[in-house]
Write an enzyme that holds these catalytic residues in place. Sequence first.
Site, PDB file in Angstrom:
ATOM      1  N   ILE A  13     -15.001  -2.188  -3.459  1.00  0.00           N
ATOM      2  CA  ILE A  13     -13.719  -1.647  -2.973  1.00  0.00           C
ATOM      3  C   ILE A  13     -13.695  -0.115  -3.014  1.00  0.00           C
ATOM      4  O   ILE A  13     -13.322   0.530  -2.045  1.00  0.00           O
ATOM      5  CB  ILE A  13     -12.528  -2.205  -3.793  1.00  0.00           C
ATOM      6  CG1 ILE A  13     -12.579  -3.741  -3.864  1.00  0.00           C
ATOM      7  CG2 ILE A  13     -11.187  -1.720  -3.218  1.00  0.00           C
ATOM      8  CD1 ILE A  13     -12.335  -4.479  -2.575  1.00  0.00           C
ATOM      9  N   ARG A  64      -0.745   8.432  -6.737  1.00  0.00           N
ATOM     10  CA  ARG A  64      -0.998   8.184  -5.314  1.00  0.00           C
ATOM     11  C   ARG A  64      -0.008   7.210  -4.711  1.00  0.00           C
ATOM     12  O   ARG A  64       0.287   7.280  -3.515  1.00  0.00           O
ATOM     13  CB  ARG A  64      -2.387   7.585  -5.137  1.00  0.00           C
ATOM     14  CG  ARG A  64      -3.489   8.328  -5.765  1.00  0.00           C
ATOM     15  CD  ARG A  64      -4.769   7.622  -5.495  1.00  0.00           C
ATOM     16  NE  ARG A  64      -4.891   7.351  -4.070  1.00  0.00           N
ATOM     17  CZ  ARG A  64      -5.276   8.237  -3.178  1.00  0.00           C
ATOM     18  NH1 ARG A  64      -5.596   9.447  -3.556  1.00  0.00           N
ATOM     19  NH2 ARG A  64      -5.345   7.929  -1.904  1.00  0.00           N
ATOM     20  N   ASP A 111      -9.672  -3.855 -10.192  1.00  0.00           N
ATOM     21  CA  ASP A 111      -8.951  -3.323 -11.356  1.00  0.00           C
ATOM     22  C   ASP A 111      -9.348  -4.018 -12.667  1.00  0.00           C
ATOM     23  O   ASP A 111      -8.860  -3.644 -13.735  1.00  0.00           O
ATOM     24  CB  ASP A 111      -7.430  -3.444 -11.150  1.00  0.00           C
ATOM     25  CG  ASP A 111      -6.929  -2.473 -10.093  1.00  0.00           C
ATOM     26  OD1 ASP A 111      -7.657  -1.529  -9.756  1.00  0.00           O
ATOM     27  OD2 ASP A 111      -5.795  -2.671  -9.608  1.00  0.00           O
ATOM     28  N   ARG A 143     -10.092   7.573  -1.264  1.00  0.00           N
ATOM     29  CA  ARG A 143      -8.844   6.856  -1.042  1.00  0.00           C
ATOM     30  C   ARG A 143      -7.977   7.451   0.072  1.00  0.00           C
ATOM     31  O   ARG A 143      -6.856   7.911  -0.171  1.00  0.00           O
ATOM     32  CB  ARG A 143      -8.072   6.738  -2.357  1.00  0.00           C
ATOM     33  CG  ARG A 143      -8.906   6.075  -3.444  1.00  0.00           C
ATOM     34  CD  ARG A 143      -8.144   5.846  -4.707  1.00  0.00           C
ATOM     35  NE  ARG A 143      -7.143   4.812  -4.577  1.00  0.00           N
ATOM     36  CZ  ARG A 143      -6.292   4.486  -5.520  1.00  0.00           C
ATOM     37  NH1 ARG A 143      -6.335   5.101  -6.670  1.00  0.00           N
ATOM     38  NH2 ARG A 143      -5.391   3.534  -5.333  1.00  0.00           N
ATOM     39  N   CYS A 176      -9.106  10.911  -5.762  1.00  0.00           N
ATOM     40  CA  CYS A 176      -8.838  10.647  -7.170  1.00  0.00           C
ATOM     41  C   CYS A 176     -10.135  10.229  -7.838  1.00  0.00           C
ATOM     42  O   CYS A 176     -11.174  10.131  -7.181  1.00  0.00           O
ATOM     43  CB  CYS A 176      -7.706   9.652  -7.370  1.00  0.00           C
ATOM     44  SG  CYS A 176      -8.186   7.946  -7.395  1.00  0.00           S
ATOM     45  N   LYS A 200       2.820  -3.319 -12.832  1.00  0.00           N
ATOM     46  CA  LYS A 200       2.983  -1.955 -12.304  1.00  0.00           C
ATOM     47  C   LYS A 200       2.890  -1.944 -10.778  1.00  0.00           C
ATOM     48  O   LYS A 200       3.727  -1.371 -10.105  1.00  0.00           O
ATOM     49  CB  LYS A 200       1.888  -1.056 -12.900  1.00  0.00           C
ATOM     50  CG  LYS A 200       1.691   0.257 -12.166  1.00  0.00           C
ATOM     51  CD  LYS A 200       0.640   1.140 -12.805  1.00  0.00           C
ATOM     52  CE  LYS A 200      -0.774   0.903 -12.341  1.00  0.00           C
ATOM     53  NZ  LYS A 200      -1.089   1.424 -10.998  1.00  0.00           N
ATOM     54  N   ASN A 201       1.856  -2.596 -10.245  1.00  0.00           N
ATOM     55  CA  ASN A 201       1.605  -2.485  -8.811  1.00  0.00           C
ATOM     56  C   ASN A 201       2.534  -3.346  -7.967  1.00  0.00           C
ATOM     57  O   ASN A 201       2.466  -3.311  -6.738  1.00  0.00           O
ATOM     58  CB  ASN A 201       0.135  -2.797  -8.498  1.00  0.00           C
ATOM     59  CG  ASN A 201      -0.770  -1.676  -8.984  1.00  0.00           C
ATOM     60  OD1 ASN A 201      -0.295  -0.594  -9.335  1.00  0.00           O
ATOM     61  ND2 ASN A 201      -2.067  -1.938  -9.041  1.00  0.00           N
ATOM     62  N   ARG A 214      -0.275   5.187 -18.118  1.00  0.00           N
ATOM     63  CA  ARG A 214       0.190   4.962 -16.739  1.00  0.00           C
ATOM     64  C   ARG A 214       0.387   3.474 -16.467  1.00  0.00           C
ATOM     65  O   ARG A 214       1.208   3.110 -15.627  1.00  0.00           O
ATOM     66  CB  ARG A 214      -0.836   5.517 -15.747  1.00  0.00           C
ATOM     67  CG  ARG A 214      -0.898   7.016 -15.707  1.00  0.00           C
ATOM     68  CD  ARG A 214      -1.800   7.468 -14.592  1.00  0.00           C
ATOM     69  NE  ARG A 214      -1.578   6.613 -13.430  1.00  0.00           N
ATOM     70  CZ  ARG A 214      -2.518   6.258 -12.558  1.00  0.00           C
ATOM     71  NH1 ARG A 214      -3.736   6.696 -12.690  1.00  0.00           N
ATOM     72  NH2 ARG A 214      -2.223   5.480 -11.545  1.00  0.00           N
TER      73      ARG A 214
HETATM   74  N1  EPU Z   1      -8.637   2.432   2.558  1.00  0.00           N
HETATM   75  C1  EPU Z   1      -8.936   3.239   3.632  1.00  0.00           C
HETATM   76  N2  EPU Z   1      -7.900   3.752   4.350  1.00  0.00           N
HETATM   77  C2  EPU Z   1      -6.601   3.488   4.060  1.00  0.00           C
HETATM   78  C3  EPU Z   1      -6.307   2.668   2.957  1.00  0.00           C
HETATM   79  C4  EPU Z   1      -7.345   2.138   2.221  1.00  0.00           C
HETATM   80  O1  EPU Z   1     -10.098   3.496   3.931  1.00  0.00           O
HETATM   81  O2  EPU Z   1      -5.717   3.989   4.756  1.00  0.00           O
HETATM   82  C5  EPU Z   1      -9.738   1.850   1.755  1.00  0.00           C
HETATM   83  C6  EPU Z   1      -9.765   2.398   0.328  1.00  0.00           C
HETATM   84  O3  EPU Z   1     -10.434   3.637   0.237  1.00  0.00           O
HETATM   85  C7  EPU Z   1     -10.462   1.279  -0.411  1.00  0.00           C
HETATM   86  C8  EPU Z   1      -9.951   0.031   0.312  1.00  0.00           C
HETATM   87  O4  EPU Z   1      -9.482   0.474   1.568  1.00  0.00           O
HETATM   88  O5  EPU Z   1     -11.837   1.384  -0.209  1.00  0.00           O
HETATM   89  C9  EPU Z   1      -8.837  -0.727  -0.385  1.00  0.00           C
HETATM   90  O6  EPU Z   1      -7.860   0.182  -0.858  1.00  0.00           O
HETATM   91  P1  EPU Z   1      -6.313  -0.181  -0.953  1.00  0.00           P
HETATM   92  O7  EPU Z   1      -5.588   0.575   0.098  1.00  0.00           O
HETATM   93  O8  EPU Z   1      -6.147  -1.648  -0.990  1.00  0.00           O
HETATM   94  O9  EPU Z   1      -5.935   0.437  -2.361  1.00  0.00           O
HETATM   95  P2  EPU Z   1      -4.514   1.032  -2.745  1.00  0.00           P
HETATM   96  O10 EPU Z   1      -3.466   0.322  -1.999  1.00  0.00           O
HETATM   97  O11 EPU Z   1      -4.561   2.513  -2.673  1.00  0.00           O
HETATM   98  C10 EPU Z   1      -3.993  -0.635  -4.676  1.00  0.00           C
HETATM   99  C11 EPU Z   1      -3.676  -0.546  -6.138  1.00  0.00           C
HETATM  100  C12 EPU Z   1      -4.920  -0.112  -6.900  1.00  0.00           C
HETATM  101  C13 EPU Z   1      -6.016  -1.163  -6.654  1.00  0.00           C
HETATM  102  C14 EPU Z   1      -6.261  -1.309  -5.143  1.00  0.00           C
HETATM  103  C15 EPU Z   1      -7.254  -2.393  -4.807  1.00  0.00           C
HETATM  104  C16 EPU Z   1      -1.327   0.009  -6.132  1.00  0.00           C
HETATM  105  C17 EPU Z   1      -0.266   1.010  -6.409  1.00  0.00           C
HETATM  106  N3  EPU Z   1      -2.582   0.414  -6.326  1.00  0.00           N
HETATM  107  O12 EPU Z   1      -4.426   0.654  -4.269  1.00  0.00           O
HETATM  108  O13 EPU Z   1      -4.580  -0.111  -8.280  1.00  0.00           O
HETATM  109  O14 EPU Z   1      -7.200  -0.761  -7.276  1.00  0.00           O
HETATM  110  O15 EPU Z   1      -5.021  -1.615  -4.475  1.00  0.00           O
HETATM  111  O16 EPU Z   1      -6.839  -3.620  -5.283  1.00  0.00           O
HETATM  112  O17 EPU Z   1      -1.035  -1.115  -5.774  1.00  0.00           O
HETATM  113  C18 EPU Z   1      -4.738   0.558 -10.552  1.00  0.00           C
HETATM  114  O18 EPU Z   1      -3.698  -0.093 -10.774  1.00  0.00           O
HETATM  115  O19 EPU Z   1      -5.446   1.033 -11.468  1.00  0.00           O
HETATM  116  C19 EPU Z   1      -5.152   0.786  -9.162  1.00  0.00           C
HETATM  117  C20 EPU Z   1      -6.024   1.739  -8.822  1.00  0.00           C
END
Ligand code: EPU
Length: 424
Positions: free
Chosen positions: A331, A92, A309, A121, A116, A22-23, A403
Site C-alpha cells: 500500500i 493528513r 496499519d 500519499r 509523510c 480513529k479512522n 494520535r
Molecule cells: N493514493 C494515490 N492517490 C490518491 C489517494 C491514494 O495514489 O489520491 C494511493 C496512496 O498513496 C496509497 C494507496 O493509494 O498508496 C491507498 O491510500 P489511501 O488513500 O487508501 O490511504 P488514506 O485514505 O490516505 C487511510 C487511513 C490510513 C491507512 C490507509 C490505508 C484514514 C484517516 N487514514 O489513509 O491510516 O493506512 O487508509 O488503509 O483513514 C493510520 O491510521 O495510521 C493510517 C495511516
Amino acid sequence: MEKLIVEGGVALQGTVRISGAKNAALPLIAATLLAPGRHRLGNVPNLRDTRTFLKLMENLGVRHERLGDVLTIDSTDLRSAEAPYDLVKTMRASVLVLGPLLTRMGKAKVSMPGGCAIGARPINFHITGLEKLGATCRLERGYVDAEIDGRLQGDTVYFDIPTVTGTENLLMAAVLAEGTTILKNAAREPEIANLIDMLTGMGARIEGRNTDRLTIHGVDELRPADCDIIPDRIEAGTYLIAIAATGGEGTITHCNPAHLPSLLEKLRLTGLIVDEGDSTVSIRWPKTKPRSLKSVDIKTMPYPGYPTDLQAQFMALMALSTDVCVITETIFENRFMHVAELQRMGADIRIDGHSCVINGHGLQGLSGAQVMATDLRASSSLVIAGLAASGRTEISRIYHLERGYENLVEKLTGLGARVWKEQE
Ligand code: EPU
C-alpha cells in the site's frame, strides 16, 4: 517532549476494552458539515487526531461539546471554507473536509497535505473525482482551491487504486449532487460502511454498502444525524498482537471480530488459539510447552486483505517467531521505518524492496534499547517489541502514539505491563 518507558518481559494477561475507531471518527465528524444543526456521535475516541480535527472544524465555525465518549456537533453556522496549512500539515486526514465543504458551501480551500513518514500519499484521486462531478480545482500556493457553479453533477468515478479517504470524500460530495454518482473500485474498509450509515441517517440514498461499487442518488438536503463510531480494528489488532508477543493470554472487548478477518487467521496460523465472540476476541496458547510462534507470511492489501496499519506490529511479532517469513507491503512505499529500530532491539530483519525477510529468534529473542517512534503504527510495533523484550526500552517521540491509541499506558497497565511516560 515525552518518552515511553517499557520494562519488558511480563506476559500480558486479562481484558482490555477497545475504543472507537480513529479512522471512522474523522470522516463522520467531517460529514456533520453536510447538514446544518446538532449532530450526535457516540463512541468517539479522545485522541490527538480527533482533537486536531475538531480544532479544524472550529476554524470553519463548527461548535462541539464532549461528554464522555459522546460528541455533540453543531454545524449550523459555517464561517469559513478553508483548511489552513498549520492544521493540515499535522494531520493528513484534514483533506476529508474538501468534499463536504465543496458540496455545502460551493467552495473549499484546503492545504495540500504534503508527504509523510510512510510515503508521498498524493490526493490526485480526490481531486480528479471531484472534477468529474463538475468541480473546478486549482492548485495554487500549496492549496487546492475548489469551487462549483450551482450543484455538483452526478457522474461515474473510477478509482485506479481503492483509496479510503478518497472514497469517503467522493461519497460526501456526491450525496448532495444533482443526479446519480457511481463510485467504481471504491475502498471497502469498515470505516466506509460506518460513514454510509451516518450519511443514510442524514437522509442520503446510497446503494452498495460493503462493496466496491457505490451508487449515490443525490438528494436536495440532509438533516443532522445520530451515529455511533465502530470499534477500532487497528487498536484491537495491536492489543491482540501485544498479548501474543509477550507469551500472554487475554481478551479484547467492545470490538467487532468480523472486521479483523485476515489478522485472526494469521494469528491462528502462528499456532495460537483464537476464540471469537459477538464483540470479543480471546487468545490463548495450546497446552504444549514451551510456548512458541510459527512464522507466517503476510502481504498488505486493501480490506478485506491484511491491513497496512497492522503490518509493523505483526513484524515485531514475527521477530519473536521460530523460523523465517516474508512480510510484503503493497500500500505505502516507505512503511518499513520501524525496521531499523527493531534491529536495534535484536530483530533479524532484512529489507528487500517492498518485502522484509524476518528470521525469528523465539519469544525471548529481543532485548530492550533506546528507540525512536517515526509514525503512529511504527511506534506501536516498538511498544510491542519493548513489552516482549528483556530489560528496559525507551521510546522517544511518543506524540505519534497519542494520535491513535486512547489511554495506551492505562490499558497496557491493566494487562499487567510495566510501562510509563517520562519527560525526555
Ligand atoms: N493514493 C494515490 N492517490 C490518491 C489517494 C491514494 O495514489 O489520491 C494511493 C496512496 O498513496 C496509497 C494507496 O493509494 O498508496 C491507498 O491510500 P489511501 O488513500 O487508501 O490511504 P488514506 O485514505 O490516505 C487511510 C487511513 C490510513 C491507512 C490507509 C490505508 C484514514 C484517516 N487514514 O489513509 O491510516 O493506512 O487508509 O488503509 O483513514 C493510520 O491510521 O495510521 C493510517 C495511516
